[in-house]
Design an enzyme around this catalytic site. Structure first.
Site, mmCIF file in Angstrom:
data_model
loop_
_atom_site.group_PDB
_atom_site.id
_atom_site.type_symbol
_atom_site.label_atom_id
_atom_site.label_comp_id
_atom_site.label_asym_id
_atom_site.label_seq_id
_atom_site.Cartn_x
_atom_site.Cartn_y
_atom_site.Cartn_z
ATOM 1 C CG HIS A 142 -2.102 -0.912 1.091
ATOM 2 N ND1 HIS A 142 -2.034 -2.232 1.472
ATOM 3 C CD2 HIS A 142 -3.367 -0.718 0.622
ATOM 4 C CE1 HIS A 142 -3.204 -2.819 1.244
ATOM 5 N NE2 HIS A 142 -4.020 -1.920 0.740
ATOM 6 C CE LYS A 146 -3.779 -0.430 4.681
ATOM 7 N NZ LYS A 146 -5.108 0.147 4.988
#
Length: 250
Positions: A142, A146
């Site tokens: 990600h 995040k």
């Protein structure tokens, strides 16, 4: 027509859902809820559920874990179906979501992508065939903003795999501190954070002289918004209960 309340309407996901709803004549946003009450579209935006005047069929909550209680309390109080699509929920919050399904229609998924849920169904079938002779590893990637790791989707995949295994499995998140061979019933889970990666999940079955990989890559947030809108249409008119993407895909 499915009428929705959009929680987190002024966030990135909220704006994607708003755009897609404007292009879909079968769904209508009656109002939004957000700490930022700037009016970015043609529906009113409230900072509190207590201020809502409109009636809706379904709430789509794509906001923040701290907003779960107000969203769920309003849904229960008004007998409104709710889709919980917020990531990073604690175990206690997930238990609360599941328990709320005894009172109202609740749709919960750690990932609203149809593609990732198809991958999960395929992986579950693979476990039944490959479990005895293959090691299983999950790698998720990600963007660098995040906060939680591993992702809720990685845990959702691991939980689905664990349910299919004949023997109790153990999740292993970090191997650097343990100098020993990999145990047979481990499910390895690794997280990568970097750049602007929207989301990538890979399930690796590693056997003797062969590897089998299942991989899903999201290139925009739109895939999650599409799933949420489909879930809203699916949930409209349903009775109390806990629903997920498996129900939607049947």
């Amino acid at each position: 027509m499915t009428n929705i309340i959009l929680s987190g309407c002024n966030g990135k996901m909220g704006q994607v859902i708003t755009r897609l709803c404007q292009e879909d004549e079968a769904i209508n946003i009656v109002c939004g809820v957000d700490i930022n009450t700037e009016k970015k579209s043609d529906y009113p935006v409230y900072s509190s559920y207590n201020d809502i005047k409109e009636k809706a069929d379904v709430i789509i909550d794509f906001s923040h874990p701290s907003n779960l209680n107000p969203s769920m309390e309003y849904a229960i109080r008004t007998n409104t179906a709710i889709i919980v699509a917020t990531t990073g929920l604690s175990k206690e919050q997930i238990d609360y979501v599941k328990a709320s399904g005894e009172k109202i229609p609740v749709f919960y998924s750690a990932n609203m992508s149809l593609g990732i849920n198809l991958i999960i169904s395929l992986v579950k079938k693979a476990v039944a065939i490959l479990e005895d002779n293959f090691d299983i590893e999950i790698i998720e990637k990600h963007h660098n903003q995040k906060i939680d790791a591993p992702s809720g989707t990685a845990i959702m995949i691991a939980d689905a795999i664990k349910e299919e295994m004949k023997e109790e499995a153990e999740y292993v998140y970090d191997r650097h501190s343990v100098r020993e061979k990999r145990k047979k019933k481990e499910i390895g889970i690794s997280a990568v954070r970097g750049g602007t990666i929207v989301g990538e999940h890979q399930v690796l079955f590693a056997g003797n002289d062969e590897q089998i990989e299942f991989k899903h890559t999201a290139t925009s947030k739109e895939v999650f918004a599409v799933g949420a809108i489909k879930a809203a249409k699916f949930l409209c008119g349903k009775g109390e209960g806990l629903y997920n993407m498996s129900d939607l895909m049947e």
